[in-house]
Design a protein around this motif. Structure first.
Motif, mmCIF file in Angstrom:
data_model
loop_
_atom_site.group_PDB
_atom_site.id
_atom_site.type_symbol
_atom_site.label_atom_id
_atom_site.label_comp_id
_atom_site.label_asym_id
_atom_site.label_seq_id
_atom_site.Cartn_x
_atom_site.Cartn_y
_atom_site.Cartn_z
ATOM 1 N N LYS B 298 0.840 -1.209 0.000
ATOM 2 C CA LYS B 298 0.000 0.000 0.000
ATOM 3 C C LYS B 298 0.872 1.256 0.000
ATOM 4 N N THR B 299 1.870 1.273 0.908
ATOM 5 C CA THR B 299 2.732 2.455 0.997
ATOM 6 C C THR B 299 3.517 2.638 -0.293
ATOM 7 N N LEU B 300 4.020 1.518 -0.830
ATOM 8 C CA LEU B 300 4.793 1.609 -2.070
ATOM 9 C C LEU B 300 3.955 2.219 -3.189
ATOM 10 N N LEU B 301 2.745 1.692 -3.341
ATOM 11 C CA LEU B 301 1.880 2.195 -4.408
ATOM 12 C C LEU B 301 1.560 3.675 -4.207
ATOM 13 N N ALA B 302 1.318 4.045 -2.938
ATOM 14 C CA ALA B 302 1.023 5.456 -2.656
ATOM 15 C C ALA B 302 2.238 6.317 -3.010
ATOM 16 N N ASN B 303 3.437 5.858 -2.615
ATOM 17 C CA ASN B 303 4.659 6.601 -2.949
ATOM 18 C C ASN B 303 4.819 6.768 -4.455
ATOM 19 N N MET B 304 4.640 5.656 -5.176
ATOM 20 C CA MET B 304 4.841 5.688 -6.624
ATOM 21 C C MET B 304 3.877 6.675 -7.271
ATOM 22 N N ARG B 305 2.607 6.616 -6.852
ATOM 23 C CA ARG B 305 1.608 7.480 -7.491
ATOM 24 C C ARG B 305 1.881 8.944 -7.172
ATOM 25 N N GLU B 402 2.257 -1.230 -12.471
ATOM 26 C CA GLU B 402 1.591 -2.390 -13.068
ATOM 27 C C GLU B 402 2.008 -3.692 -12.363
ATOM 28 N N GLN B 403 3.290 -3.825 -12.102
ATOM 29 C CA GLN B 403 3.779 -5.058 -11.468
ATOM 30 C C GLN B 403 3.300 -5.166 -10.025
ATOM 31 N N LEU B 404 3.314 -4.037 -9.318
ATOM 32 C CA LEU B 404 2.874 -4.073 -7.923
ATOM 33 C C LEU B 404 1.398 -4.468 -7.841
ATOM 34 N N GLU B 405 0.603 -3.934 -8.783
ATOM 35 C CA GLU B 405 -0.829 -4.226 -8.755
ATOM 36 C C GLU B 405 -1.131 -5.674 -9.130
#
Lengths: 249, 492
Positions: B298-305, B402-405
Motif C-alpha cells: 500500500k505504501t509503495l503504491l502510494a509513494n509511486m503514485r 503495473e507489477q505491484l498491482e
C-alpha cells in the motif's frame, strides 16, 4: 510564475525537524542488540557467517567498525541472541568504542575537546575524500545537505576545497591509488583540523579488508576524531554523530 | 563452427569454446566487428592463466552473444590491435594489456585503465598536448569540488573552448574481481553490492543471474518481479538524482531541490522493501530475501503514485524553462556515428538514437514476460540525455505500478546448490546507466576462476570526452552530470 509557486507548494514540509527522533522504515537495520540469551555449546554460527569478521565470541560482541548490517548473523543465530534495532544514532571517538557487547543499547561519542567545540561548535566545514568508496557513502553524505536532512541548518557543510575546510571526512578503504591524494588533501587543510571516518570501509577496510589494492598507512599516522559506522551510514547517523560529538542540541 | 553463440544468462560448457590460433582469431573477430557487433568483454578464461582468452560480442539485432576463443599457449603474448579500425575495442585491449601483460601491436592509443605504473613504469603517462598561442591546459582532480568520487581530467583548451579532454581513472581500484573469486557466497554478495553503490540492483541482478545459471536454478516469478521492481525503483531514483544535479548545474534551485525531495521518497521506498535505501540485502541467490506484504504494498503504491504526479509537474517546469533549455540544447553533442563506433551504451547511446537497451534486446528475469518500451532521442546533447531520463522515469513508473498491482503469489526463494564445474555464463542487465556485463567461469572443481565485470561507465567515459570537444570548458560540469558516470564501477 504560478507554476513556480505550485512547485514550491508541492514541496510541502519535507524537512526532518528533530534529527534525533525520526522514524525509520520498519526493516531498517540500525544498532545491533546482543541479548542475554545463552549461546549453545560450541556454536559459532554468527562468527562463521559474518562476511566481514565483525563478530567475536565468548562473549559475543560485534565490531560496528566492520559491520555491514547485512543481517546474516541475526538469521543464523539459533538462540536469537542478535537483533538489529531501528536506532540509527551510533558513533564513537575511539575505535574500541565501536565494539558492541551484551546489554548495550546505544553508543554515543565522548564530547569533543573544549578547543574543538569552541572552534567548530557553530560552524564546521568539511572536505569529503572518497578513497575507494563505492559511492554509497558519498550518496548518503550528499543527502545530508538536501532539503530533507538539511545539515546546513546546524552550520555543518561540505566545502569544495580543503583550504576552506576544518577537516576531512574519509569514505572508502583508502586504495593505493588514492593514498597520496588523501595525504595531500589532509595537508592542505589549515590547522586545527579533524578527521572523520565514515562507513565500514573507511573504519576497517570493511568488505575490502583483505584487498591487496589498499594502503591504509595514512590512518596510522593521524589521530581519528570521529568514527561513523554503517554501510552506508544513514544521513541521520552522520548528522547526529557530529552534533553529539560537538555537544550540540 | 569456430564460434559459440549463446543467449543472455545461458550457461555453457567451457569445452564448447573453440580456442583459435592467433591469425584465425583475428580474422573471426574482425568479421564480428565488421558485422556491427559490439564488444562486451575481452579477458582470459582463467584470471591467473592468460594462455586462453575470449572475446565476447553482443548482437542487438539477434539477441545473441558470440564467444570467440584464442589460444596463446605457445606465446608470444601479443595481440594485434583492432582499435585503429574499430575504436570500440580500444579500452578493452588496454585493459587486457594492463591486467594480464599482453603487448598490443599497432595500438593507436595505449593508456592506463586502472593502474598508472603497469605500462609506463615510473614515468607518468603523458597526456595529449597541443601547442600554440592562447593554448592552455587545465588539470582537475583526482579530488573534485564536491562530495564525489575521484578521477583526473586533463583539458586542452583554446580560450574557453575545449579541444581535447582526457580522463584518467583508477583511483577507486580496490581489486573487487580478485576478491570475488576468492570469496564465499555471502561475501560475494556483499562485494557485488559494493561494485557501484548507486547501482546495487543492476549489478546484483547481473551477479545473481550469473550464479543461478551456473547452479542451474531459476527463481520463482514473484521473486523475479520483486527484483525488477527493485531495479526500476533504483533507475527512477538515480535518474531523478541526475536531473537534480543537472538542474543544480544550471542554477535552477527550485527544480534541483524538488527533484532532490522526491528522490528521497524513491530511495526510501527501496528501504521499505529491504531496509536499505539502496537495496542492499534484497537480492539473494535463488530469489530475494524480503517479500512485499500488504502494508508495504500500500505504501509503495502510494509513494509511486504521488512521485509520479509530482515529477510530471517538476519536469514540465524544467523542460519549459527557456533559461534551462538554452543551456541544455546543443551543448555537449555526441554524434550517432561517434557513439556507435566507440561503443557507447545505455543512456549515452540512446540519446544519440542508438537502439540499445538490455531489457529489450537481451531480456532477462521478469523483463522476459513484461516488456518496457525503449526510449531514444536524436540529438545527443545535454538536452537529449536529460529528457531521455524523464521519459524512462515515466516508463518505469508505469512498469512498477503495473507489477505491484499484479504481483503473482509464490515463493520468494528457491534453494541453490553448488556451482557447476567447468562452465561459464555471460550475464547482461540494464543498470540505470546502461549495459552491465558479468562473466563467471568455473574450474574443474566448481570454483570460480574468472569473474569479469563491465560497468556501463567503462564504455561511456570516453563519450564524455567526445561531448566536450568544441564545448566551452564552463559547460563541463553540466556535460559530466548529464552522463552521470560511475568511477567505482569503472575502477572496480
Amino acid at each position: 510564475m504560478l507554476d513556480v509557486l505550485k512547485i514550491r507548494i508541492l514541496q510541502g514540509d519535507p524537512i526532518v525537524h528533530d534529527v534525533r527522533k525520526n522514524g525509520t522504515s520498519p526493516l531498517y537495520r540500525g544498532f545491533p542488540l546482543i541479548s542475554d540469551a545463552k549461546c549453545l555449546a560450541g556454536c559459532k554460527e554468527c562468527a562463521n557467517i559474518c562476511p566481514v569478521n565483525a563478530i567475536s565470541l565468548d562473549p559475543v560482541s560485534i565490531d560496528l567498525g566492520k559491520c555491514v548490517f547485512c543481517p546474516e548473523c541475526e538469521k543464523a543465530c539459533p538462540q536469537k541472541k542478535i537483533s538489529f534495532s531501528r536506532n540509527y544514532i551510533m558513533s564513537s571517538t575511539t575505535r574500541n568504542g565501536l565494539i558492541v557487547k551484551n546489554g548495550m543499547s546505544s553508543i554515543t561519542p565522548e564530547k569533543a575537546s573544549e578547543k574543538i567545540r569552541k572552534y567548530f561548535g557553530r560552524s564546521l566545514k568539511l572536505r569529503q575524500v572518497s578513497a575507494g568508496g563505492c559511492s554509497g557513502c558519498e550518496l548518503e553524505l550528499n543527502a545530508c545537505g538536501n532539503i530533507n536532512f538539511d545539515m546546513g541548518r546546524f552550520g555543518i557543510e561540505f566545502a569544495a576545497s580543503p583550504r576552506h575546510s576544518d577537516g576531512i571526512v574519509i569514505t572508502g578503504p583508502i586504495t593505493k591509488n588514492m593514498a597520496e591524494a588523501t595525504q595531500i588533501c589532509y595537508d592542505a587543510v589549515p590547522d586545527p583540523k579533524i578527521i572523520i571516518l565514515t562507513g565500514a570501509c573507511a573504519i576497517s577496510g570493511g568488505i575490502f579488508q583483505n584487498s591487496t589494492e589498499i594502503d591504509r598507512s595514512f590512518l596510522d599516522k593521524h589521530k581519528i576524531d570521529l568514527y561513523v559506522p554503517g554501510c552506508p551510514p544513514n544521513p541521520l547517523t552522520f548528522v547526529t554523530a557530529v552534533l553529539n560529538w560537538l555537544d550540540r542540541k | 563452427m569456430s564460434q559459440l553463440n549463446i543467449h543472455n544468462t545461458q550457461h555453457f560448457k567451457l569445452d564448447n569454446i573453440v580456442f583459435l590460433k592467433n591469425a584465425d582469431f583475428r580474422r573471426t573477430v574482425s568479421e564480428d566487428l565488421q558485422a556491427g557487433k559490439r564488444m562486451i568483454a575481452l579477458c582470459p578464461v582463467d584470471r591467473n592463466d592468460r594462455s586462453k582468452i575470449i572475446a565476447v560480442f553482443a548482437d542487438s539485432s539477434t539477441s545473441m552473444i558470440t564467444v570467440t576463443g584464442c589460444d596463446f599457449a605457445n606465446g608470444p603474448y601479443e595481440l594485434e590491435s583492432f582499435a585503429d579500425k574499430f575504436p570500440q575495442t580500444n579500452f578493452f585491449e588496454c585493459e587486457l594489456a594492463e591486467s594480464h601483460g599482453f603487448s598490443l601491436l599497432n595500438h593507436p592509443w595505449q593508456r592506463p585503465v586502472r593502474k598508472q605504473t603497469v605500462i609506463n613504469g615510473s614515468t607518468p603517462y603523458k597526456f595529449f598536448g597541443i601547442t600554440g598561442d592562447e593554448i592552455h591546459e587545465v588539470a582537475v582532480g583526482p579530488i573534485h569540488a564536491g562530495v564525489i568520487e575521484p578521477g583526473h581530467f586533463r583539458f586542452q583548451c583554446h580560450g574557453e573552448l575545449v579541444y581535447n579532454l582526457e580522463i584518467n581513472l583508477g583511483y577507486q581500484h580496490r581489486g573487487i574481481e580478485e576478491l570475488i573469486i576468492k570469496a564465499n557466497a555471502i561475501r560475494r554478495i556483499i562485494l557485488n553490492e559494493s561494485i557501484a553503490g548507486d547501482t546495487v540492483m543492476g549489478h546484483m541482478s547481473a551477479h545473481c543471474n550469473a550464479i543461478e545459471s551456473l547452479c542451474n536454478i531459476t527463481p520463482g516469478l514473484r521473486a523475479q518481479i520483486i527484483r525488477s521492481i527493485g531495479e526500476e525503483i533504483e533507475r527512477i531514483a538515480m535518474h531523478i538524482g541526475c536531473l537534480s544535479g543537472i538542474a543544480n548545474d544550471v542554477g535552477f534551485a527550485l527544480a534541483a531541490n524538488s527533484y532532490g525531495r522526491i528522490r528521497t521518497i524513491m530511495i526510501n521506498s527501496l528501504g521499505l522493501i529491504c531496509g536499505s535505501r539502496f537495496g542492499r540485502g534484497l537480492f539473494n541467490y535463488g530469489g530475494v530475501k524480503f517479500d512485499i506484504d500488504e502494508i508495504t504494498m500500500k505504501t509503495l503504491l502510494a509513494n509511486m503514485r504521488s512521485v509520479k504526479s509530482d515529477i510530471a509537474q517538476i519536469n514540465a517546469l524544467m523542460f519549459s524553462s527557456v533559461g534551462a533549455l538554452s543551456r541544455f540544447e546543443n551543448t555537449g553533442n555526441v554524434s550517432f556515428s561517434d557513439a556507435s563506433s566507440t561503443g557507447l551504451v545505455g543512456i549515452a547511446a540512446r540519446s544519440c538514437d542508438i537502439k540499445t537497451d538490455t531489457r529489450v534486446n537481451f531480456p532477462y528475469g521478469a523483463y522476459r514476460y513484461s516488456h518496457l518500451s525503449m526510449m531514444t532521442m536524436l540529438t545527443g546533447d545535454v538536452f537529449a540525455r536529460a529528457k531521455i531520463r524523464s521519459l524512462e522515469i515515466d516508463e518505469s513508473f508505469r512498469y512498477v505500478i503495473e507489477q505491484l498491482e499484479n504481483l503473482p503469489e509464490g515463493s520468494i526463494s528457491v534453494d541453490h546448490g553448488d556451482l557447476a564445474a567447468g562452465k561459464a555464463v555471460i550475464s547482461m542487465t540494464e543498470g540505470f546507466r546502461g549495459e552491465i556485463v558479468h562473466i563467471a567461469i568455473t574450474d574443474k572443481s566448481g570454483n570460480l576462476m574468472q569473474y569479469k565485470i563491465k560497468d556501463p561507465s567503462f564504455n561511456n567515459w570516453y563519450g564524455l570526452s567526445l561531448a566536450l570537444r568544441n564545448t566551452a570548458i564552463s559547460d563541463f560540469p553540466l556535460c559530466n552530470k548529464s552522463f552521470d558516470l560511475s568511477y567505482a564501477g569503472h575502477d572496480l
